[in-house]
Motif scaffolding. Structure first.
Motif, PDB file in Angstrom:
ATOM      1  N   ASN A 107       0.818  -1.209   0.000  1.00 19.27           N
ATOM      2  CA  ASN A 107       0.000   0.000   0.000  1.00 19.27           C
ATOM      3  C   ASN A 107       0.852   1.259   0.000  1.00 19.27           C
ATOM      4  O   ASN A 107       0.533   2.244  -0.684  1.00 19.27           O
ATOM      5  CB  ASN A 107      -0.930   0.001   1.206  1.00 19.27           C
ATOM      6  CG  ASN A 107      -2.032  -1.025   1.102  1.00 19.27           C
ATOM      7  OD1 ASN A 107      -2.253  -1.613   0.045  1.00 19.27           O
ATOM      8  ND2 ASN A 107      -2.731  -1.269   2.199  1.00 19.27           N
ATOM      9  N   SER A 108       1.933   1.253   0.772  1.00 22.30           N
ATOM     10  CA  SER A 108       2.831   2.415   0.809  1.00 22.30           C
ATOM     11  C   SER A 108       3.413   2.676  -0.577  1.00 22.30           C
ATOM     12  O   SER A 108       3.553   3.838  -0.991  1.00 22.30           O
ATOM     13  CB  SER A 108       3.965   2.183   1.817  1.00 22.30           C
ATOM     14  OG  SER A 108       3.465   2.056   3.135  1.00 22.30           O
ATOM     15  N   LYS A 109       3.751   1.623  -1.278  1.00 21.52           N
ATOM     16  CA  LYS A 109       4.320   1.762  -2.629  1.00 21.52           C
ATOM     17  C   LYS A 109       3.318   2.404  -3.584  1.00 21.52           C
ATOM     18  O   LYS A 109       3.675   3.264  -4.396  1.00 21.52           O
ATOM     19  CB  LYS A 109       4.739   0.390  -3.152  1.00 21.52           C
ATOM     20  CG  LYS A 109       5.500   0.447  -4.466  1.00 21.52           C
ATOM     21  CD  LYS A 109       6.010  -0.935  -4.857  1.00 21.52           C
ATOM     22  CE  LYS A 109       6.783  -0.885  -6.172  1.00 21.52           C
ATOM     23  NZ  LYS A 109       7.294  -2.221  -6.547  1.00 21.52           N
ATOM     24  N   ILE A 110       2.056   2.022  -3.471  1.00 20.20           N
ATOM     25  CA  ILE A 110       1.013   2.619  -4.317  1.00 20.20           C
ATOM     26  C   ILE A 110       0.889   4.112  -4.020  1.00 20.20           C
ATOM     27  O   ILE A 110       0.819   4.939  -4.944  1.00 20.20           O
ATOM     28  CB  ILE A 110      -0.341   1.918  -4.077  1.00 20.20           C
ATOM     29  CG1 ILE A 110      -0.299   0.486  -4.599  1.00 20.20           C
ATOM     30  CG2 ILE A 110      -1.476   2.703  -4.743  1.00 20.20           C
ATOM     31  CD1 ILE A 110      -1.508  -0.346  -4.205  1.00 20.20           C
ATOM     32  N   VAL A 111       0.872   4.473  -2.732  1.00 24.87           N
ATOM     33  CA  VAL A 111       0.765   5.882  -2.353  1.00 24.87           C
ATOM     34  C   VAL A 111       1.939   6.677  -2.911  1.00 24.87           C
ATOM     35  O   VAL A 111       1.769   7.787  -3.431  1.00 24.87           O
ATOM     36  CB  VAL A 111       0.698   6.025  -0.818  1.00 24.87           C
ATOM     37  CG1 VAL A 111       0.766   7.503  -0.415  1.00 24.87           C
ATOM     38  CG2 VAL A 111      -0.588   5.405  -0.284  1.00 24.87           C
ATOM     39  N   VAL A 112       3.136   6.123  -2.832  1.00 26.20           N
ATOM     40  CA  VAL A 112       4.327   6.807  -3.344  1.00 26.20           C
ATOM     41  C   VAL A 112       4.226   7.034  -4.846  1.00 26.20           C
ATOM     42  O   VAL A 112       4.544   8.121  -5.351  1.00 26.20           O
ATOM     43  CB  VAL A 112       5.598   6.000  -3.012  1.00 26.20           C
ATOM     44  CG1 VAL A 112       6.810   6.546  -3.775  1.00 26.20           C
ATOM     45  CG2 VAL A 112       5.875   6.032  -1.515  1.00 26.20           C
ATOM     46  N   GLU A 113       3.774   6.029  -5.566  1.00 30.19           N
ATOM     47  CA  GLU A 113       3.668   6.154  -7.025  1.00 30.19           C
ATOM     48  C   GLU A 113       2.691   7.253  -7.430  1.00 30.19           C
ATOM     49  O   GLU A 113       2.955   8.038  -8.345  1.00 30.19           O
ATOM     50  CB  GLU A 113       3.252   4.812  -7.620  1.00 30.19           C
ATOM     51  CG  GLU A 113       4.348   3.747  -7.535  1.00 30.19           C
ATOM     52  CD  GLU A 113       3.868   2.375  -7.987  1.00 30.19           C
ATOM     53  OE1 GLU A 113       2.643   2.216  -8.214  1.00 30.19           O
ATOM     54  OE2 GLU A 113       4.710   1.467  -8.106  1.00 30.19           O
ATOM     55  N   VAL A 114       1.558   7.330  -6.742  1.00 33.77           N
ATOM     56  CA  VAL A 114       0.578   8.383  -7.039  1.00 33.77           C
ATOM     57  C   VAL A 114       1.112   9.742  -6.610  1.00 33.77           C
ATOM     58  O   VAL A 114       0.962  10.748  -7.317  1.00 33.77           O
ATOM     59  CB  VAL A 114      -0.768   8.078  -6.349  1.00 33.77           C
ATOM     60  CG1 VAL A 114      -1.751   9.226  -6.574  1.00 33.77           C
ATOM     61  CG2 VAL A 114      -1.356   6.770  -6.856  1.00 33.77           C
TER      62      VAL A 114
END
Length: 281
Positions: free
Chosen positions: A116-123
């Motif tokens: 989930n953290s990775k998704i937030v970073v990408e956005v």
């Protein structure tokens, strides 16, 4: 001046061994008191909206309030969404103008937290927004809910940061959210170990319960962001009570709030000086 990102204000803190304070606000009056105090002592400041504040204002109004106040001063001000576990709220807050967000996956299994953290970073990269995440778990949730403390394992820190790409990492070293007294038992040996291995700035949550001596020490390590929430809330409400006692004839709610903010400014300046961020801008 325009809002700054978390990365921008923490870069100098890292280089010069001090910590930038993150203050939680709930109303326009405590928000403006925090910023005015920071301006008077020339400190960058991180304004944090979390929990009940976001439920009260919503992301659009909260971001607009911070931006309006920041535009009136000449110090770096970060608009930070604090302790958000909802992806929907995080993405709406980015769109509304927050320049920094914290994804709190501390209640999840580590692999799910990482994903989930990775998704937030990408956005966030598309918005130019900084991202803070949490590894380990502070002993009580931001809204006072029970949570089992999980101290951060230093061996996981590099792995977590490399796999997620986060800009800052909140870790658990013995603090507790919501403490009214400065009696937290901080694991200073863990503070030192995490500071040696962390590839990004570290964040201390629940610092209202940390002694001044320990805060002064931690602020000189890799902990470049230190959060202060409960202390501001307590000072504000206690000041309101005192005002009502000394001014029983007072009928104007705005005047009541305004008369109760000077002590917030005093507290903010005390914390800024303790963390070493005075005269940094």
């Amino acid at each position: 001046m325009p809002l700054a990102t978390l990365v921008e204000v923490l870069e100098d803190a890292q280089k010069n061994n001090y910590a930038v304070p993150g203050f939680n606000f709930h109303l326009y009056e405590d928000l403006t008191a925090i910023v005015e105090a920071a301006r008077e002592v020339r400190s960058p400041v991180i304004l944090m909206a979390a929990g009940t504040c976001m439920k009260h204002w919503g992301p659009t109004l909260a971001a607009a309030l911070i931006r309006e106040v920041a535009n009136k001063v000449d110090i770096p001000v970060v608009a930070h969404l604090d302790h958000a576990s909802s992806m929907d709220l995080i993405f709406k807050s980015m769109h509304a103008g927050f320049t920094s967000v914290m994804y709190d996956g501390s209640m999840l299994p580590v692999e799910e937290n990482i994903a989930n953290s990775k998704i937030v970073v990408e956005v966030a990269k598309a918005f130019g927004v900084s991202v803070e995440a949490e590894l380990g778990r502070v002993a009580k949730g931001e809204e006072g809910e029970a949570a089992r403390e999980i101290l951060t394992d230093p061996s996981d820190v590099v792995m977590f940061c490399e796999r997620t790409g986060v800009d800052a990492l909140a870790v658990a070293v013995g603090t507790v959210h919501g403490m009214q007294k400065q009696e937290a038992k901080i694991h200073l040996d863990l503070v030192d170990t995490l500071s040696r291995v962390a590839p990004v700035p570290l964040v201390l949550h629940g610092s209202s319960g940390v002694s001044d001596e320990d805060l002064g020490y931690i602020a000189k390590t890799a902990f470049s962001k230190i959060n202060i929430g409960t202390r501001i809330k307590t000072v504000f409400t206690e000041s309101i009570r005192e005002t009502l006692i000394t001014r029983p004839d007072l009928k104007d709610q705005l005047q009541l709030l305004q008369l109760s903010t000077p002590k917030i400014k005093e507290t903010v300046k005390e914390k800024i000086r303790l963390l070493g961020s005075e005269n940094r801008c």
